[in-house]
Design a protein around this motif. Sequence first.
Motif, PDB file in Angstrom:
ATOM      1  N   THR A 144       0.809  -1.217   0.000  1.00  0.00           N
ATOM      2  CA  THR A 144       0.000   0.000   0.000  1.00  0.00           C
ATOM      3  C   THR A 144       0.845   1.271   0.000  1.00  0.00           C
ATOM      4  N   LEU A 145       2.016   1.239   0.604  1.00  0.00           N
ATOM      5  CA  LEU A 145       2.813   2.458   0.697  1.00  0.00           C
ATOM      6  C   LEU A 145       3.302   2.907  -0.673  1.00  0.00           C
ATOM      7  N   ASP A 177       2.156  -5.518   9.438  1.00  0.00           N
ATOM      8  CA  ASP A 177       2.189  -4.613   8.286  1.00  0.00           C
ATOM      9  C   ASP A 177       1.103  -3.547   8.387  1.00  0.00           C
ATOM     10  N   CYS A 180       1.849  -0.981  11.265  1.00  0.00           N
ATOM     11  CA  CYS A 180       2.917  -0.043  10.913  1.00  0.00           C
ATOM     12  C   CYS A 180       2.474   0.929   9.831  1.00  0.00           C
ATOM     13  N   ASN A 181       1.619   0.476   8.932  1.00  0.00           N
ATOM     14  CA  ASN A 181       1.160   1.353   7.850  1.00  0.00           C
ATOM     15  C   ASN A 181       0.307   2.507   8.370  1.00  0.00           C
ATOM     16  N   ASP A 184       2.924   5.033   8.641  1.00  0.00           N
ATOM     17  CA  ASP A 184       3.664   5.340   7.413  1.00  0.00           C
ATOM     18  C   ASP A 184       2.805   5.878   6.278  1.00  0.00           C
ATOM     19  N   LEU A 185       1.508   5.587   6.268  1.00  0.00           N
ATOM     20  CA  LEU A 185       0.666   6.033   5.156  1.00  0.00           C
ATOM     21  C   LEU A 185       0.614   7.552   5.001  1.00  0.00           C
TER      22      LEU A 185
END
Length: 250
Positions: A144-145, A177, A180-181, A184-185
């Motif tokens: 996704t990132l 994941d 953490c996203n 980070d998103l």
Amino acid sequence: MTILVVTGTGTEIGKTVVTAALAAAARGRSVAVLKPAQTGLLPGEHGDVAEVARLAGEVTAVELARFPDPLAPATAARRAGLAPLRPQEVADAAQKLATEHDLVLVEGAGGLLVRFDDDGGTLADAAQLLGAPVLVVTPATLGTLNATALTAEALRARRLECAGVVIGSWPAEPGLDARCNLVDLPEAAGAPLAGAVPEGAGLLEPAVFRDRAPGWLAPHIGGTWAAAPDVPRLSGNPPRSPEYGGPSGA
């Protein structure tokens, strides 16, 4: 905002349910939902705007074009021998709806740069013609990132405003994941994390969906969702993970 364009980083990631949540959260406002091109369905079959209306309640649902093959609109139109949809047609339809409604939601097909016609017209072109902000719907999991960063880069290149990123299907049991996203998103998008719709939300009874929808979206897009650690689940909010700052997968 009067017109909001909803795009995704791919297909089958929750754009329609997010659009329905946006419509449901706009309580007390008149809402129109515009689907420029519906692909993969025959005439009379239940499409995306019909699903938004089922979940969100009273909305004006408009579909401009429908092509039977489950392909990009330009390819599907060509195979069906039908006239393609043009970005100007999308912009004209959205602007007309905006004169009659408080909020117009334009839900794209697939990603931002999926072609509407053989001249390369896209949803991004329609958004430019409208001068409308674009909300990006993305998955929570691996990959996704990069997809979100590429979409955000395409928006910036066209000087289009990104209204934020919404996770289209937050897992009932999020893994490392997904957790953490959450952090980070926003960095990948260069825009705020604007909400997360829980996995399976589209299967809720419409009355329950409408009641809960505001809690999945950030205030600047009509909701009450406060912060990334409070990502919702169908049965309530998960506890925070002290290690990663996101919801626990336990």
